[in-house]
Design a protein around this motif. Structure first.
Motif, mmCIF file in Angstrom:
data_model
loop_
_atom_site.group_PDB
_atom_site.id
_atom_site.type_symbol
_atom_site.label_atom_id
_atom_site.label_comp_id
_atom_site.label_asym_id
_atom_site.label_seq_id
_atom_site.Cartn_x
_atom_site.Cartn_y
_atom_site.Cartn_z
ATOM 1 N N GLU A 175 0.386 -14.089 11.842
ATOM 2 C CA GLU A 175 -0.033 -15.279 12.591
ATOM 3 C C GLU A 175 0.259 -16.524 11.753
ATOM 4 O O GLU A 175 0.610 -17.575 12.266
ATOM 5 C CB GLU A 175 -1.537 -15.221 12.899
ATOM 6 C CG GLU A 175 -1.846 -14.310 14.092
ATOM 7 C CD GLU A 175 -3.315 -13.938 14.144
ATOM 8 O OE1 GLU A 175 -4.123 -14.600 13.473
ATOM 9 O OE2 GLU A 175 -3.653 -12.981 14.870
ATOM 10 N N MET A 176 0.104 -16.383 10.442
ATOM 11 C CA MET A 176 0.369 -17.497 9.539
ATOM 12 C C MET A 176 1.843 -17.601 9.204
ATOM 13 O O MET A 176 2.388 -18.681 9.091
ATOM 14 C CB MET A 176 -0.401 -17.301 8.218
ATOM 15 C CG MET A 176 -1.888 -17.392 8.348
ATOM 16 S SD MET A 176 -2.334 -19.052 8.750
ATOM 17 C CE MET A 176 -3.050 -18.813 10.316
ATOM 18 N N GLY A 177 2.461 -16.453 8.986
ATOM 19 C CA GLY A 177 3.815 -16.472 8.419
ATOM 20 C C GLY A 177 4.927 -16.336 9.433
ATOM 21 O O GLY A 177 6.086 -16.590 9.119
ATOM 22 N N GLY A 178 4.592 -15.915 10.644
ATOM 23 C CA GLY A 178 5.634 -15.739 11.664
ATOM 24 C C GLY A 178 6.713 -14.767 11.202
ATOM 25 O O GLY A 178 6.421 -13.781 10.517
ATOM 26 N N LEU A 222 1.574 -18.065 4.609
ATOM 27 C CA LEU A 222 2.088 -19.428 4.446
ATOM 28 C C LEU A 222 3.085 -19.506 3.289
ATOM 29 O O LEU A 222 4.062 -20.235 3.351
ATOM 30 C CB LEU A 222 0.923 -20.395 4.188
ATOM 31 C CG LEU A 222 -0.059 -20.521 5.347
ATOM 32 C CD1 LEU A 222 -1.254 -21.360 4.943
ATOM 33 C CD2 LEU A 222 0.616 -21.132 6.561
ATOM 34 N N LYS A 268 6.389 -18.271 4.413
ATOM 35 C CA LYS A 268 7.003 -19.254 5.294
ATOM 36 C C LYS A 268 7.740 -20.303 4.460
ATOM 37 O O LYS A 268 8.862 -20.692 4.767
ATOM 38 C CB LYS A 268 5.919 -19.928 6.135
ATOM 39 C CG LYS A 268 6.460 -20.367 7.462
ATOM 40 C CD LYS A 268 5.357 -20.817 8.351
ATOM 41 C CE LYS A 268 5.954 -21.516 9.555
ATOM 42 N NZ LYS A 268 6.233 -20.652 10.676
ATOM 43 N N GLY A 273 -2.863 -19.760 13.551
ATOM 44 C CA GLY A 273 -1.480 -20.167 13.305
ATOM 45 C C GLY A 273 -1.077 -21.261 14.282
ATOM 46 O O GLY A 273 -1.557 -21.314 15.403
ATOM 47 N N THR A 329 -3.462 -11.613 10.560
ATOM 48 C CA THR A 329 -3.374 -13.015 10.137
ATOM 49 C C THR A 329 -2.100 -13.263 9.345
ATOM 50 O O THR A 329 -1.560 -14.356 9.373
ATOM 51 C CB THR A 329 -4.599 -13.360 9.260
ATOM 52 O OG1 THR A 329 -5.750 -12.856 9.915
ATOM 53 C CG2 THR A 329 -4.739 -14.839 9.062
ATOM 54 N N PHE A 363 1.964 -26.988 7.699
ATOM 55 C CA PHE A 363 1.555 -25.792 6.964
ATOM 56 C C PHE A 363 1.287 -24.636 7.892
ATOM 57 O O PHE A 363 0.887 -23.564 7.464
ATOM 58 C CB PHE A 363 0.310 -26.072 6.131
ATOM 59 C CG PHE A 363 0.496 -27.205 5.174
ATOM 60 C CD1 PHE A 363 1.634 -27.282 4.402
ATOM 61 C CD2 PHE A 363 -0.452 -28.187 5.042
ATOM 62 C CE1 PHE A 363 1.812 -28.316 3.509
ATOM 63 C CE2 PHE A 363 -0.294 -29.225 4.157
ATOM 64 C CZ PHE A 363 0.849 -29.301 3.385
ATOM 65 N N ASN A 364 1.409 -24.888 9.196
ATOM 66 C CA ASN A 364 1.321 -23.824 10.168
ATOM 67 C C ASN A 364 -0.014 -23.110 10.185
ATOM 68 O O ASN A 364 -0.087 -21.954 10.535
ATOM 69 C CB ASN A 364 2.465 -22.838 9.874
ATOM 70 C CG ASN A 364 2.493 -21.695 10.824
ATOM 71 O OD1 ASN A 364 2.305 -21.894 12.014
ATOM 72 N ND2 ASN A 364 2.695 -20.515 10.329
ATOM 73 N N GLN A 371 -11.381 -17.196 10.961
ATOM 74 C CA GLN A 371 -9.993 -17.024 10.544
ATOM 75 C C GLN A 371 -9.140 -18.234 10.877
ATOM 76 O O GLN A 371 -9.347 -18.879 11.894
ATOM 77 C CB GLN A 371 -9.391 -15.789 11.230
ATOM 78 C CG GLN A 371 -9.845 -14.506 10.595
ATOM 79 C CD GLN A 371 -9.628 -14.521 9.097
ATOM 80 O OE1 GLN A 371 -8.548 -14.778 8.608
ATOM 81 N NE2 GLN A 371 -10.686 -14.255 8.348
ATOM 82 N N PRO A 372 -8.181 -18.555 10.011
ATOM 83 C CA PRO A 372 -7.265 -19.642 10.336
ATOM 84 C C PRO A 372 -6.451 -19.279 11.578
ATOM 85 O O PRO A 372 -6.204 -18.111 11.844
ATOM 86 C CB PRO A 372 -6.337 -19.712 9.125
ATOM 87 C CG PRO A 372 -7.004 -18.958 8.060
ATOM 88 C CD PRO A 372 -7.900 -17.961 8.707
ATOM 89 N N THR A 432 -3.928 -15.131 4.482
ATOM 90 C CA THR A 432 -3.661 -16.498 4.956
ATOM 91 C C THR A 432 -2.636 -17.178 4.058
ATOM 92 O O THR A 432 -1.615 -17.685 4.512
ATOM 93 C CB THR A 432 -4.964 -17.320 4.924
ATOM 94 O OG1 THR A 432 -5.974 -16.578 5.585
ATOM 95 C CG2 THR A 432 -4.781 -18.653 5.585
#
Lengths: 406, 290, 299
Positions: free
Chosen positions: A282-285, A255, A258, B118, A279, B209-210, B115-116, A251
């Motif tokens: 999903e978080m960082g694209g 981020l 990013k 996006g 993830t 913060f996405n 889970q977080p 996670t």
């Protein structure tokens, strides 16, 4: 006055009856209505220690899925020693105190012969002395920190084992690769301070970086649960590193990258298996494309063969095409190691079949080969270094290199 | 470098301020620390994500809907968990708030998984250079949105009838009700406004913060409450000031190398301020009545 | 003694009951601060942590005997209790609450960064010395001490402070001294409970002592009944046992727990046994006169 003491008596009675009912209910529920006696004869019980809720839920749920698959396979093939395997599931919600309660419950109440778990180091450390004292095998499918299979004084724990790739083995191989193949010289090291896994891994990485003559130009710390890394990245930027080593979970990793891209830096990140999961992107694209993660197992249907391929195919078929991750594979292997040991010992007594664990050498699991060394630590080969890249259906991990461990 | 960190801190502070306003307004009227406020912020963020990801709405529509949903949620929460306890001890109401917070948190955990999630890119991010400072489009949007919302709040509280009633109630609860102000309505409205602001904060944070996670409200809630106390609880400008102050202090603290002590920065500051000014920066002195 | 108990209940129950005993000691300490003296404390877990780490470091790294370490852990916590008691002199109500909450978080972060506590890796290798007998002997001792404290002159002074500070001061109660004493004693018991906690779990991690744990302890006290010793024991018992009994509904467990807290507060805002005090329960015939319920709207 009279009225009030009457009320008090009533409340006490109510509380007591609740407790009694609760105890009864607890016992009933504990084994899903199964026979509660110690030796039910035709099943062998294995405990699952892990989180289905709270911070580590993802690891726990995946480990359990792998275990369940292995148990189904064994039971279909007739079980072991003519008995069926059964998993007793409990959730400790990622909490220490509940972790201790769950271990006790599995051992005392459910009479398991072995416990598989916990996927995290902290709770495994908590469970290890309890398992050792009660002479029940504890096999962790995920703990990577120090002092798990031995105590603080270095005494081996006879009943505690694990089947993961250890960072102390993997990280130096990876650093060597970074230096020799990718030409990294200057590194920024970022640690998640409230994450025991990350703190431990950073220590190992720091040593490996120094041993290989790389320069650590910046050391920054974050925390699990942080969403804002602008301050740390702003501090790193002027130091101009060749790459980032981040030792935390996916996670924060996603981020973090990013933010790195947002601030216009064109460098990549390397991390351990704590970042192994969808993830991450999903978080960082797109920011995590090119980021690298090493681990002891990666499902790559195009490369896998034999046992591993069969395992990947069956899992993805049962889960709408989702590929198994490392925790699934380790959970599966843990049950299989246990089954092989019980079969070889021809006994369900933990004191007897634990001896067979020590003899495991070049044991072929779905996640690779495992050898239990004399110091009880597993030796696993190879280390997979993965890279995030655009695949056919979005981003995925692609195996960049399989680095053999010496 | 320093200017850059200031911009980062200001952005974070604006979000803290939005959440802190809800704490401070509710506290001003019924002296209750609404511990479930952080969860409302989290749910607002989730509504925003769902709107963008599932229904393909734009940023503005998602934020407005999140605000509306949380308004209703905030009013319901007050009706169910706080109104029955209005005449009880403050600690009882506090425990009820903690219970409500636990309930909402775990309901979301169950529904959304741990889970977080996006946050899809609603707005194509770009970086603008103003002299030595880089400021991203998202940061600008956050600062602008926060400023607009605070201006609207200020207008309501100062010039609109219900706002005046809110101020009257926070001055003197009993007298206000004797003067014919419908206290229940005022309290409901206060919860609605505070929750809407928290929801807006949630959507902005999710975008910035996405990521959105069921446990995101815990620390954010505590920090924002900290900001409210720092500014002087019950004071609206105080909450704005406290939020900005805390955001900037925290970011600068990380920048000079205290990042391992990040969570302690806010509290250390708070304790120092309270020791010198026991009611916060803009709080009114407490009257000791015999 | 332990073997005798072990023949009746299995070690899983022993584990849960021992933990319950430890929480009762900590909650009674908090009850003296919040329930009796009326001072908010939202950071009680910090004192649990200080006692736990203090005692564990002494036994693990310095081989100090367990009981001495327990006492030392309690004294360390009491010392910090005095330190935090000073702001209590200047602040009231929620402001004091938030300062104690802040203190709790600061302690947690400090332990996360210290070398001697093992930082985020936690502290392992602690011996399991907290047997159920030891814990419950200490629970009984704590209850007796608290009972005598509350029914003594000292306890009455504390209750006077809770009811009305200014009135208490005019009657000659030295508020500052009493407040700090209450904090010191309450935190001492939290520290002892912490030492027991460390030697039961055998592994400590700072993340375990966040504000969630402080609120848990506060819930034990408020739900049972502020200022009521049997109330605190009952509240702690119900809330400690609830998650274990709710295991069968594992997924909904914590949701039910939260809803339960709201419902209990709505129906019994003074706690289950609010206003019922141990002294009057034991000697109820001596006191025929109906007095105040012991909880007021000012708390």
């Amino acid at each position: 006055m009279k009225k009030r003491s009457l009320l008090w008596v009533l409340i006490t009675l109510l509380a007591l009856s609740l407790m009694v009912v609760g105890c009864g209910g607890g016992e009933q529920a504990a084994t899903d209505g199964a026979d509660t006696s110690a030796d039910s004869g035709d099943t062998i019980k294995i405990g699952f220690l892990g989180a289905k809720t709270g911070g580590h839920a993802d690891f726990g749920i995946k480990t359990l899925a792998g275990m369940q698959m292995a148990v189904d396979d064994i039971n279909k093939a007739g079980g072991i020693l003519g008995k069926q395997l059964e998993i007793v599931e409990e959730d400790h919600g990622s909490k220490l105190t509940e972790g201790a309660n769950v271990v006790q419950k599995l051992i005392q109440r459910d009479k398991v012969v072995a416990i598989i778990g916990d996927p995290t180091t902290g709770i495994t450390k908590l469970a290890a002395p309890i398992a050792e004292d009660n002479k029940i095998v504890l096999l962790s499918a995920g703990a990577v920190g120090d002092n798990v299979v031995n105590d603080e004084q270095g005494n081996l724990r006879e009943f505690v084992y694990r089947n993961t790739l250890l960072d102390a083995v993997a990280a130096p191989s990876v650093v060597k690769y970074l230096k020799e193949e990718l030409g990294w010289q200057r590194v920024a090291l970022i640690t998640s301070m409230n994450n025991d896994y990350s703190v431990g891994l950073s220590k190992i990485f720091k040593q490996a970086l120094l041993d290989n003559g790389l320069e650590i130009v910046a050391e920054e710390s974050v925390q699990d649960g942080d969403q804002n890394f602008s301050a740390q990245v702003t501090s790193i930027k002027p130091k101009n590193p060749d790459g980032i080593v981040f030792t935390g979970y996916y996670t924060e990793g996603g981020l973090l990258m990013k933010e790195v891209r947002k601030q216009g830096m064109d460098i990549n990140m390397v991390g351990g298996d704590g970042m192994l999961g969808a993830t991450l992107w999903e978080m960082g694209g797109e920011a995590v494309n090119g980021s690298m993660v090493y681990c002891g197992f990666e499902a790559d249907p195009s490369m896998a063969e034999g046992k591993t391929k069969d395992f990947i195919d069956r899992y993805s078929e049962a889960n709408n095409g989702e590929l198994p991750n490392m925790f699934v594979a380790q959970g599966y292997d843990a049950v299989m190691m246990l089954a092989d040991s019980i079969t070889a010992a021809n006994s369900v007594d933990p004191s007897v079949f634990k001896e067979e664990f020590k003899k495991l050498a070049d044991w072929q699991g779905v996640s690779g080969t495992i050898t239990i060394q004399d110091n009880h630590e597993p030796l696993k080969s190879p280390v997979y270094l993965l890279e995030v890249a655009e695949g056919d259906n979005g981003q995925q991990f692609k195996v960049k290199a399989a680095i053999p461990v010496k | 470098m320093l200017e850059q960190q200031l911009i980062n801190g200001l952005t974070l502070g604006a979000v803290y301020a939005l959440i802190a306003l809800g704490y401070t307004m509710v506290y001003g009227i019924i002296q209750l620390i609404n511990f479930a406020h952080g969860e409302i912020y989290m749910i607002g963020a989730f509504v925003g994500v769902s709107m963008v990801a599932v229904f393909g709405q734009g940023f503005l529509a998602s934020m407005l809907l999140a605000m509306l949903v949380c308004m209703i949620l905030g009013m319901t929460l007050e009706r169910v968990a706080y109104r029955p306890l209005r005449r009880s001890t403050r600690l009882a109401a506090l425990i009820s708030a903690i219970g409500a917070s636990t309930f909402l948190q775990n309901a979301m955990l169950l529904w959304k998984g741990p889970q977080p999630v996006g946050f899809p890119e609603v707005i194509k991010d770009a970086i603008y250079h103003i002299g030595p400072i880089e400021i991203s489009k998202v940061q600008l949007i956050i600062l602008a949105t926060a400023a607009i919302l605070m201006a609207v709040l200020n207008y309501i509280v100062k010039y609109v009838k219900i706002g005046k009633a809110m101020r009257a109630a926070s001055q003197d609860y009993d007298t206000a009700s004797l003067m014919g102000i419908d206290i229940n309505k005022v309290i409901s409205f206060t919860f609605a406004i505070g929750s809407a602001l928290a929801a807006a904060g949630g959507v902005l944070v999710g975008m910035y913060f996405n990521s959105v996670a069921p446990l995101m409200g815990v620390t954010a809630g505590i920090k924002a409450f900290c900001a409210a106390v720092l500014g002087g609880i019950g004071s609206i400008p105080g909450a704005m000031l406290g939020g900005i102050f805390l955001g900037v202090a925290e970011t600068l603290g990380i920048a000079v190398g205290f990042s391992t002590y990040r969570d302690a920065i806010a509290f250390t500051l708070l304790i120092i301020v309270l020791l010198f000014k026991p009611t916060g920066l803009l709080g009114k002195p407490i009257q000791r009545k015999v | 003694m332990d073997t005798l108990i072990a023949s009746f209940i299995d070690p899983y129950y022993m584990q849960v009951l021992t933990l319950l005993g430890i929480y009762i000691i900590a909650a009674l300490g908090l009850n003296l601060i919040t329930g009796v003296t009326g001072q908010f404390s939202f950071g009680h877990a910090a004192f649990l942590a200080i006692g736990a780490y203090g005692a564990a470091i002494l036994t693990v790294k310095f081989q100090i005997p367990f009981y001495v370490a327990l006492l030392a852990g309690g004294l360390m916590a009491a010392f910090f209790g005095v330190v935090i008691g000073f702001p209590a002199l200047r602040l009231t109500g929620d402001y004091l609450g938030i300062v104690t909450l802040g203190f709790g978080e600061i302690i947690r972060v400090v332990f996360l960064n210290l070398e001697i506590t093992g930082g985020a890796l936690g502290l392992a290798g602690i011996a399991r010395n907290s047997s159920i007998t030891v814990v419950y002997v200490l629970v009984v001792i704590t209850i007796i001490i608290m009972y005598y404290l509350q029914s003594s002159r000292f306890g009455r002074a504390l209750i006077a402070i809770r009811e009305d500070e200014i009135a208490a001061e005019t009657m000659g109660v030295n508020i500052s001294v009493y407040k700090i004493k209450a904090f010191a004693i309450g935190c001492f018991f939290a520290g002892v409970a912490g030492g027991l906690y460390a030697h039961l779990l055998q592994y400590l991690n700072p993340t375990d002592f966040g504000f969630a744990k402080s609120f848990e302890l506060l819930c034990f006290v408020v739900l049972g009944g502020l200022g009521s010793i049997p109330g605190v024991v009952l509240g702690t018992t119900i809330l400690t046992m609830a998650p274990e009994f709710l295991r069968s509904m594992s997924d909904y467990r914590m949701m039910i727990y939260g809803a339960l807290m709201v419902i209990m507060m709505i129906f019994r805002p003074h706690g289950l046994l609010g206003g019922i005090n141990l002294h009057r329960m034991l000697f109820k015939n001596k006191y025929k006169i109906e007095t105040n319920r012991g909880t007021t709207d000012e708390v």
